[in-house]
Motif scaffolding. Structure first.
Motif, PDB file in Angstrom:
ATOM      1  N   ALA A 288       0.834  -1.209   0.000  1.00  0.00           N
ATOM      2  CA  ALA A 288       0.000   0.000   0.000  1.00  0.00           C
ATOM      3  C   ALA A 288       0.868   1.259   0.000  1.00  0.00           C
ATOM      4  CB  ALA A 288      -0.944  -0.002   1.205  1.00  0.00           C
ATOM      5  N   VAL A 289       1.950   1.255   0.789  1.00  0.00           N
ATOM      6  CA  VAL A 289       2.856   2.409   0.815  1.00  0.00           C
ATOM      7  C   VAL A 289       3.547   2.574  -0.530  1.00  0.00           C
ATOM      8  CG1 VAL A 289       4.944   3.348   1.860  1.00  0.00           C
ATOM      9  CG2 VAL A 289       3.203   2.287   3.308  1.00  0.00           C
ATOM     10  N   LEU A 290       4.013   1.462  -1.101  1.00  0.00           N
ATOM     11  CA  LEU A 290       4.672   1.520  -2.405  1.00  0.00           C
ATOM     12  C   LEU A 290       3.703   2.011  -3.468  1.00  0.00           C
ATOM     13  CD1 LEU A 290       7.211   0.969  -4.067  1.00  0.00           C
ATOM     14  CD2 LEU A 290       6.437  -1.404  -4.337  1.00  0.00           C
ATOM     15  N   ARG A 291       2.462   1.615  -3.341  1.00  0.00           N
ATOM     16  CA  ARG A 291       1.447   2.078  -4.293  1.00  0.00           C
ATOM     17  C   ARG A 291       1.331   3.598  -4.284  1.00  0.00           C
ATOM     18  NH1 ARG A 291      -4.428   2.643  -4.115  1.00  0.00           N
ATOM     19  NH2 ARG A 291      -5.373   1.905  -6.063  1.00  0.00           N
ATOM     20  N   GLU A 292       1.359   4.195  -3.104  1.00  0.00           N
ATOM     21  CA  GLU A 292       1.281   5.651  -3.009  1.00  0.00           C
ATOM     22  C   GLU A 292       2.549   6.315  -3.552  1.00  0.00           C
ATOM     23  OE1 GLU A 292      -1.761   7.092  -2.023  1.00  0.00           O
ATOM     24  OE2 GLU A 292      -2.072   4.962  -2.417  1.00  0.00           O
ATOM     25  N   ASP A 293       3.711   5.685  -3.307  1.00  0.00           N
ATOM     26  CA  ASP A 293       4.957   6.215  -3.871  1.00  0.00           C
ATOM     27  C   ASP A 293       4.895   6.225  -5.403  1.00  0.00           C
ATOM     28  OD1 ASP A 293       6.076   6.598  -1.381  1.00  0.00           O
ATOM     29  OD2 ASP A 293       7.103   4.654  -1.345  1.00  0.00           O
ATOM     30  N   MET A 294       4.427   5.116  -5.977  1.00  0.00           N
ATOM     31  CA  MET A 294       4.342   5.029  -7.431  1.00  0.00           C
ATOM     32  C   MET A 294       3.265   5.957  -7.967  1.00  0.00           C
ATOM     33  SD  MET A 294       6.670   3.230  -8.706  1.00  0.00           S
ATOM     34  CE  MET A 294       5.974   3.362 -10.346  1.00  0.00           C
ATOM     35  N   ARG A 295       2.235   6.185  -7.169  1.00  0.00           N
ATOM     36  CA  ARG A 295       1.181   7.106  -7.620  1.00  0.00           C
ATOM     37  C   ARG A 295       1.733   8.509  -7.761  1.00  0.00           C
ATOM     38  NH1 ARG A 295      -1.543   9.566  -9.911  1.00  0.00           N
ATOM     39  NH2 ARG A 295      -3.793   9.832 -10.006  1.00  0.00           N
ATOM     40  N   ALA A 296       2.594   8.906  -6.839  1.00  0.00           N
ATOM     41  CA  ALA A 296       3.218  10.221  -6.937  1.00  0.00           C
ATOM     42  C   ALA A 296       4.142  10.293  -8.151  1.00  0.00           C
ATOM     43  CB  ALA A 296       3.998  10.521  -5.656  1.00  0.00           C
ATOM     44  N   CYS A 297       4.881   9.205  -8.414  1.00  0.00           N
ATOM     45  CA  CYS A 297       5.743   9.166  -9.608  1.00  0.00           C
ATOM     46  C   CYS A 297       4.910   9.309 -10.869  1.00  0.00           C
ATOM     47  CB  CYS A 297       6.535   7.865  -9.650  1.00  0.00           C
ATOM     48  SG  CYS A 297       7.787   7.684  -8.365  1.00  0.00           S
ATOM     49  N   ALA A 298       3.778   8.604 -10.926  1.00  0.00           N
ATOM     50  CA  ALA A 298       2.915   8.677 -12.100  1.00  0.00           C
ATOM     51  C   ALA A 298       2.338  10.074 -12.272  1.00  0.00           C
ATOM     52  CB  ALA A 298       1.789   7.649 -11.983  1.00  0.00           C
ATOM     53  N   ALA A 299       1.996  10.733 -11.162  1.00  0.00           N
ATOM     54  CA  ALA A 299       1.454  12.093 -11.243  1.00  0.00           C
ATOM     55  C   ALA A 299       2.491  13.050 -11.827  1.00  0.00           C
ATOM     56  CB  ALA A 299       1.005  12.564  -9.863  1.00  0.00           C
ATOM     57  N   ARG A 300       3.759  12.858 -11.462  1.00  0.00           N
ATOM     58  CA  ARG A 300       4.808  13.709 -12.024  1.00  0.00           C
ATOM     59  C   ARG A 300       4.984  13.460 -13.518  1.00  0.00           C
ATOM     60  NH1 ARG A 300       8.204  11.648  -7.176  1.00  0.00           N
ATOM     61  NH2 ARG A 300       7.461  12.991  -5.486  1.00  0.00           N
ATOM     62  N   GLN A 301       4.879  12.216 -13.922  1.00  0.00           N
ATOM     63  CA  GLN A 301       4.988  11.907 -15.351  1.00  0.00           C
ATOM     64  C   GLN A 301       3.820  12.502 -16.127  1.00  0.00           C
ATOM     65  OE1 GLN A 301       7.525  10.584 -17.063  1.00  0.00           O
ATOM     66  NE2 GLN A 301       8.590  10.693 -15.090  1.00  0.00           N
ATOM     67  N   ASN A 302       2.630  12.488 -15.525  1.00  0.00           N
ATOM     68  CA  ASN A 302       1.485  13.149 -16.162  1.00  0.00           C
ATOM     69  C   ASN A 302       1.763  14.626 -16.360  1.00  0.00           C
ATOM     70  OD1 ASN A 302      -0.292  11.002 -16.545  1.00  0.00           O
ATOM     71  ND2 ASN A 302      -1.101  11.130 -14.473  1.00  0.00           N
ATOM     72  N   TYR A 303       2.378  15.236 -15.348  1.00  0.00           N
ATOM     73  CA  TYR A 303       2.699  16.658 -15.431  1.00  0.00           C
ATOM     74  C   TYR A 303       3.654  16.927 -16.593  1.00  0.00           C
ATOM     75  CZ  TYR A 303       4.432  21.270 -14.169  1.00  0.00           C
ATOM     76  OH  TYR A 303       4.783  22.598 -14.201  1.00  0.00           O
ATOM     77  N   LEU A 304       4.726  16.130 -16.690  1.00  0.00           N
ATOM     78  CA  LEU A 304       5.714  16.345 -17.741  1.00  0.00           C
ATOM     79  C   LEU A 304       5.114  16.139 -19.127  1.00  0.00           C
ATOM     80  CD1 LEU A 304       8.850  14.616 -16.182  1.00  0.00           C
ATOM     81  CD2 LEU A 304       8.337  17.059 -16.305  1.00  0.00           C
TER      82      LEU A 304
END
Length: 775
Positions: free
Chosen positions: A567-583
Motif C-alpha cells: 500500500a505504501v509503495l502504491r502511493e509512492d508510485m502514484r506520486a511518480c505517475a502524477a509527475r509523469q502526467n505533469y511532464l
C-alpha cells in the motif's frame, strides 16, 4: 399569459419543462417559433394570443411539470393539437389543459389537475422530423440520427409514414461521416445534425429533438433529454471498475490513447500471463473511452481467472461492479487443476518480487533529484520538441505501467489480508481490514496536503483575510509566498491528475487556495491530535489478528506486513505517475502553442483531443491536415455526455442509461445508501456536495464532504471535514488511504452520491460498515 422568451424565469409549475427548455433555447440563439405559455390557473384569452403572436394558425401543446424531464419524457401521456385557427383556440387550450383533444388516445388517463399550455405559431414546413444525438437502441454514442418526412413531422412520431433517414458518425480518425437517404439533401441533413448536436452540447446530455424546416429557417420545436438508452450494440460486458476512482472527469483522446487503451490492459495482461504462464497471445482485456468515460471489457478475463487457486467468480464480479451471472459460459476447472497451483504460487512470488524491485528503483530515481529542479531542467532541455515528446511518452509508459502493476498486486494482497481477518474474527472480536491498513506513515500522496495544513496553522491569525480572498493577490504577503512555494513544490497535483487535460496546481493556484481556505476552517487542536486515534486503532487490530493459533501468527503477520508495504509503495508510485502526467502535459502544451501559432489548432487545449500518434506526428509537423477539425469534433462529442450518468457496467443483455437522479427521485432510495467503509468511525453532520475546487472554500469542520472521487488532489480537504462520502474508490484507493491517515470516517463507492445527496442534507455515515443514512 407568459411570453415564451421569458418562460425560463418562471417555475415548472407555471410553465412546465417543455416551455422552459424552449425558452432557454431562444436565449442561446436557436430559432424557436414565437409562443406564449398559459399557466394552469390563468384565464384563456384567445383574441389576445392571436393578436400577440400575429398568426392565423397555431400549435397548442401541453407543457406539464412532469413532462420532458431528465428522468421521464411522458411520451403519449399528454396531447398536442396542430393547425388550430383563432376561432378554435379557446377550446383547444382547454382541451390540452385538461388532457383531452385530438392528440389523446382512447383509454389514456388524464391529469388530475390542469397543466400549463404552450401556444406557438404554426410552422408551414417543407420537411420536418425528429433527431437523436445517440442511438437509443444500440447505445452507439458516436452516432447522430435524424428521420425526416415531407410536411409536418407528426407523421414520424405517430408512425404513419416511413421517414427518410440520415446518420452522421464520428469516426475513429475524428472526422464526421454522413450517410444520407436520397430523399434528404446533404446540406439540409448536415444542418439538422448540427442542430441536434448543438443542443446536446448545450445540455451536456443526449437529446431527442423535433424540428421543422420551411426552406429558410430550421425551427426547433422541442428538445428533451433522452431518458432511456439500451446497449443492444455493445458486445461483451464492460465496466468502469478500477478506473472510475482515477478517471472521473471526461476522458480526453490523448489520455485514452496513452493510458486507458494501452497501459491499463497491458498491466493486467502482464500479471495474468506471467502468473498463469499463458502464452496464447489472444487479448484478455480491452479498454476504451465510451460516452467520454473509461470502460474496459471484463468478460475476456473471466475464464483465465478461474484457474487461480480459490477464485470465486461471484466475488470477482462483485469486485469489478458487474452483476454475477451463474449461467455464464466459463470453462470448468478440471480435477487435476490443483496440480498446477504450486507453479502458480511460485510464479506469483517471482512476479511480485520483480515488480517490487523495479518500482523501488523507480521511486529512488524519481526522488533523487528534487522535483522543482527536474521540472525546470526538463523544460530547458536542448532536445527538439519531437525528441522531448517521444522521451516523455516512453518514460510515462514505463512509470505508469509499473504503477498499475503495483496497484494490482496491492489489491490482491489486501484480498488475502481480508481472508485472514475473517478467519480470526468472532462475534465478540471483529478484526477489520480498514483498521489494519491505517497508520501507514508519511505517504507520498499526502505530503502536499500536510504542507497546506501546516501553512494554515502558521497563519491562523490571518484566517479572515485568507478566507475572504478571491484570488492570490488578495492574500497577505507571507501567505502568498507560502502558497506559491507549495504550488511550485507539489505543482503536479490536480483534482484528477490522471486526466491530462486538467490544469495542475502550478497552473491554477486557485485550487490550493481553496484547499488552504478549507484548512483554516478547522481547529489547530484537531490538527495536532488527529494521528493518535488512528495509531491506536491499528495497534489494537494488529493484536487481534495475531491472536490466531501459533502456526497462523507468522503467516498472518507476514500477510499484514506485505499488504501494508505494498500500500505504501502504491502511493509512492502514484506520486511518480502524477509527475509523469505533469511532464507529458507540459510538453503537449508546448506543442499546442506551436500548432496554434501555425494555425493547425484553434485553441491550446485542443491538443488533448489528438491521439498520441497524431501528437507525435504533429511535433515533426507531419500529417497536420485536418488535425484542428479532428480535435474539435472529438471534444464536441465528448461534451455531449458531461452531465450524463452512465451505468458502471453495461452489456447487450440489459441496462439503461440516463441522467442522474436527485435525492428523492422515483426509484431512488434516498434514506439508506450503501458503499464501502474505508476509514473507521461514525459521524453525523451536514452534507457539503463539492463538484468544483472553488466549492472547497466553504467546507467547515461540521460538514461531511460528498465528492465524486477521493483522488490525492482532494486530500488536503479531508482533514477539514467531519467525514467523507465518495461515489468512487475502494479501500485501497489513494484518497481512502489518506482519509484513514487523517482519522476521518469515510465511505467510498456510494453510487450517485453527488446527485442523490444535496448540500444541507443531514448525513450519518459509518466508515466501518459503509452505511450512509440521509436524514
Amino acid at each position: 399569459m407568459i411570453d415564451l422568451v421569458a418562460a425560463a424565469a418562471h417555475g415548472p409549475e407555471r410553465v412546465g419543462i417543455k416551455a422552459a427548455m424552449l425558452s432557454r433555447a431562444v436565449e442561446q440563439g436557436f430559432d424557436v417559433p414565437a409562443g406564449v405559455v398559459i399557466p394552469p390557473d390563468a384565464p384563456v384569452a384567445a383574441e389576445d394570443i392571436a393578436r400577440i403572436l400575429g398568426a392565423a394558425r397555431f400549435a397548442v401543446r401541453s407543457s406539464a411539470p412532469d413532462e420532458d424531464t431528465s428522468t421521464s419524457s411522458m411520451a403519449g401521456r399528454y396531447c398536442t393539437l396542430l393547425e388550430v385557427d383563432a376561432a378554435g383556440l379557446d377550446a383547444a387550450i382547454e382541451a390540452v389543459r385538461r388532457g383531452f383533444g385530438a392528440g389523446s388516445t382512447p383509454g389514456t388517463s388524464h391529469p388530475e389537475s390542469p397543466v400549463p399550455v404552450l401556444v406557438q405559431v404554426m410552422v408551414d414546413p417543407k420537411i420536418a422530423g425528429v433527431g437523436f444525438s445517440i442511438d437509443p437502441v444500440s447505445g452507439d454514442g458516436d452516432l447522430t440520427t435524424i428521420e425526416v418526412v415531407s410536411g409536418r413531422g407528426d407523421t414520424v412520431t405517430d408512425g404513419s409514414v416511413a421517414p427518410a433517414v440520415a446518420r452522421r458518425r464520428l469516426g475513429a480518425d475524428g472526422m464526421l461521416v454522413l450517410e444520407c437517404d436520397d430523399r434528404i439533401g446533404r446540406p439540409e441533413a448536415e444542418r439538422i445534425c448540427d442542430l441536434v448536436d448543438d443542443l446536446a452540447v448545450r445540455l451536456g446530455t443526449p437529446v431527442d429533438v423535433e424540428f421543422a424546416f420551411d426552406g429558410m429557417t430550421l425551427w426547433l420545436l422541442q428538445v428533451r433529454p433522452v431518458t432511456a438508452v439500451g446497449f443492444g450494440g455493445v458486445e461483451g460486458v464492460w465496466t468502469t471498475a478500477n478506473l472510475r476512482d482515477s478517471l472521473t472527469d471526461t476522458v480526453s483522446t490523448l489520455t485514452a490513447t496513452t493510458t486507458l487503451e494501452s497501459i491499463f490492459p497491458e498491466a493486467i495482461e502482464r500479471a495474468v500471463r506471467t502468473i498463469l504462464n499463458d502464452r496464447s497471445g489472444h487479448r484478455l482485456v480491452v479498454a476504451r473511452s465510451m460516452y467520454a468515460r473509461p470502460f474496459w471489457r471484463v468478460d475476456g478475463l473471466r475464464s483465465q481467472m478461474r484457474r487461480l487457486p480459490g477464485h470465486d467468480p461471484c466475488i470477482f464480479d462483485t469486485s469489478v461492479g458487474i452483476e454475477h451471472d451463474p449461467n455464464a459460459s466459463q470453462p470448468a476447472v478440471g480435477k487435476w487443476a490443483a496440480l498446477g497451483y504450486p507453479g502458480i504460487a511460485l510464479r506469483s512470488v517471482r512476479y511480485a518480487y520483480s515488480v517490487r524491485r523495479a518500482a523501488a528503483d523507480c521511486v529512488t530515481r524519481s526522488e533523487s533529484v528534487p522535483w522543482t529542479e527536474r521540472r525546470h531542467g526538463y523544460r530547458g532541455s536542448p532536445e527538439t520538441l519531437a525528441d522531448r515528446l517521444d522521451a516523455v511518452l516512453r518514460e510515462h509508459r514505463r512509470v505508469y505501467l509499473l504503477s498499475m502493476q503495483v496497484s494490482l498486486i496491492a489489491e490482491q494482497t489486501l484480498d488475502i489480508l481480508r481472508a485472514c481477518a475473517e478467519s480470526v474474527s468472532t462475534a465478540e472480536r471483529v478484526v477489520r481490514p480498514v483498521e489494519l491498513m491505517s497508520d501507514l506513515g508519511d505517504l507520498a500522496t499526502g505530503r502536499g496536503a500536510r504542507a497546506l495544513a501546516s501553512l494554515a496553522d502558521r497563519h491562523r491569525e490571518s484566517a479572515d483575510l485568507v478566507v475572504g480572498a478571491s484570488c492570490l493577490d488578495d492574500l497577505p504577503a507571507a501567505v502568498y509566498a507560502g502558497l506559491r512555494v507549495i504550488a511550485e513544490r507539489w505543482g503536479y497535483l490536480s483534482f484528477c491528475d490522471d486526466e491530462l487535460s486538467n490544469p495542475r496546481w502550478d497552473e491554477d493556484p486557485t485550487a490550493p487556495l481553496a484547499l488552504l481556505q478549507a484548512n483554516l476552517g478547522r481547529s489547530a487542536t484537531a490538527t495536532e491530535a488527529e494521528g493518535r486515534p488512528v495509531s491506536s486503532r491499528y495497534r489494537r487490530a494488529r493484536r487481534d489478528l495475531l491472536r490466531a493459533r501459533w502456526y497462523g501468527r507468522a503467516v498472518f503477520g507476514s500477510v499484514l506486513d506485505q499488504a501494508r508495504s505494498w500500500a505504501v509503495l502504491r502511493e509512492d508510485m502514484r506520486a511518480c505517475a502524477a509527475r509523469q502526467n505533469y511532464l507529458l502535459r507540459a510538453v503537449c502544451l508546448e506543442l499546442a502553442d506551436r500548432l496554434v501559432e501555425t494555425g493547425v489548432l484553434e485553441a491550446r487545449d485542443d491538443v488533448f483531443w489528438l491521439t498520441a500518434d497524431e501528437a507525435s506526428g504533429a511535433s515533426r509537423f507531419r500529417d497536420t491536415e485536418d488535425l484542428g477539425a479532428r480535435a474539435r469534433n472529438r471534444r464536441r462529442r465528448a461534451s455531449m455526455y458531461r452531465n450524463w450518468t452512465v451505468p458502471e457496467s453495461i452489456s447487450n443483455t440489459g441496462g439503461l442509461a440516463g441522467p442522474a437522479a436527485r435525492s428523492g427521485a422515483p426509484g431512488c432510495d434516498a434514506t439508506d445508501l450503501d458503499g464501502v467503509g474505508c476509514s473507521s468511525g461514525i459521524v453525523e453532520g451536514r452534507a457539503r456536495v463539492v463538484g468544483e475546487p472553488s466549492d472547497l472554500a466553504a467546507v467547515t469542520r461540521d460538514d461531511i464532504l460528498v465528492v465524486r472521487t477521493v483522488n490525492p488532489g482532494w486530500a488536503a480537504a479531508f482533514g477539514c471535514a467531519l467525514g467523507v462520502v465518495s461515489e468512487n474508490g475502494g479501500m485501497l484507493s489513494h484518497g481512502a488511504i489518506l482519509a484513514r491517515e487523517h482519522g476521518v470516517p469515510a465511505v467510498v463507492g456510494v453510487r450517485g452520491a453527488t446527485t442523490r445527496i444535496a448540500t444541507g442534507d443531514i448525513l450519518r455515515i459509518d466508515g466501518t460498515s459503509g452505511k450512509v443514512t440521509v436524514r
